[in-house]
Scaffold this active site. Structure first.
Site: not given
Length: 281
Positions: A57, A63-64, A66, A162, A207, A255
């Site tokens: 995705r 962005e960041h 969720d 992702s 994601d 990550k």
């Protein structure tokens, strides 16, 4: 007038034709699926029973946020992860990868809940183990089937598209199907989101939701509060057509490796910021 159907209650579809999945380059995709099938036969001596697919995705807006429960606006992309699968009567999960960079592994599946994930080691099969463990727990399976699996991914690794979540989603779907229990999409999403946290990252649900819930030719507006809600968004017809360019800088950021000092810290900082805003606005 009937209310629109809740897409989270639908099951993940099964397709028998690549034209139902991809809208272009069908010959290229057919060659890839054929190569995966032939490699599976060469590896295990049998044809795969089925192939599961989960796309990567790209995010458009949000962005960041969720993992704080705020809505996001991503879309699925053509690059995807594929896992060819065959059920076995052995209590073993065998994993192999088309890419020789990633070594083959296997582990016992006599009890799904006993699967161990060493998140101190950067290992590609850990993401499969996350999805497998989460799926077995979600369907409450006490005597899981063995599996032979061969993976191929066209999602660039550690590029922010992702790739890890696509593996987790594939593992969840494969495990559920082999063990005869496919849950509704919403439950599959929740399982995949919770499963990936076994790797040590405290991520949100963007994601996995995008990978499982997206529709062809549409972006998706995802709301998490008060409950998961999916709204497909088709872009207007224009001349020339709207085009999104996804550029890979080739700068790698894993990550799972940096989670303790980077990713998870950002989750905490963002949540604190959200609470401050909620108090003062």
């Amino acid at each position: 007038m009937l209310a629109p159907a809740d897409s989270t209650l639908a099951t993940v579809p099964t397709f028998n034709a690549l034209s139902d999945i991809y809208t272009s380059d069908l010959l290229k995709h057919a060659a890839r699926f054929q190569l995966l099938t032939e490699a599976f036969i060469a590896t295990y001596g049998f044809k795969p029973s089925f192939i599961v697919r989960a796309p990567g995705r790209v995010n458009i807006i949000g962005e960041h946020i969720d993992y704080c429960g705020f809505p996001v606006f991503p879309m699925a992309i053509v690059p995807d992860s594929l896992i060819a699968v065959r059920a076995t009567r052995e209590h073993r999960i065998r994993l192999a990868n088309i890419n020789p960079k990633y070594p083959s592994r296997e582990f016992s599946c006599e009890s799904g809940s006993s699967v161990t994930i060493n998140n101190t080691t950067h290992e590609w099969t850990n993401y499969f183990k996350c999805g497998y463990k989460g799926a077995i727990e979600a369907i409450d399976c006490t005597n899981p089937q063995g599996m032979e699996c061969l993976m191929d991914s066209s999602v660039p690794s550690s590029a922010g598209l992702s790739s890890s979540s696509a593996i987790v989603c594939c593992a969840v779907l494969a495990t559920m199907k082999v063990n005869g229990r496919l849950l509704p999409k919403g439950d599959v999403v929740e399982t995949a989101v919770a499963s990936e946290r076994y790797i040590g990252t405290n991520g949100g649900g963007m994601d996995q939701t995008t990978s499982i819930m997206s529709q062809s030719q549409s972006a998706v507006f995802i709301e998490f509060d008060p409950e998961l809600k999916i709204t497909p968004v088709k872009f207007p017809s224009t001349d020339p057509q709207i085009t999104f360019v996804i550029a890979n800088t080739l700068v790698v950021s894993d990550k799972a490796v940096t989670a303790p000092v980077c990713y998870n810290l950002r989750v905490v900082e963002t949540r604190i910021g959200a609470l401050i805003l909620a108090k003062h606005l």
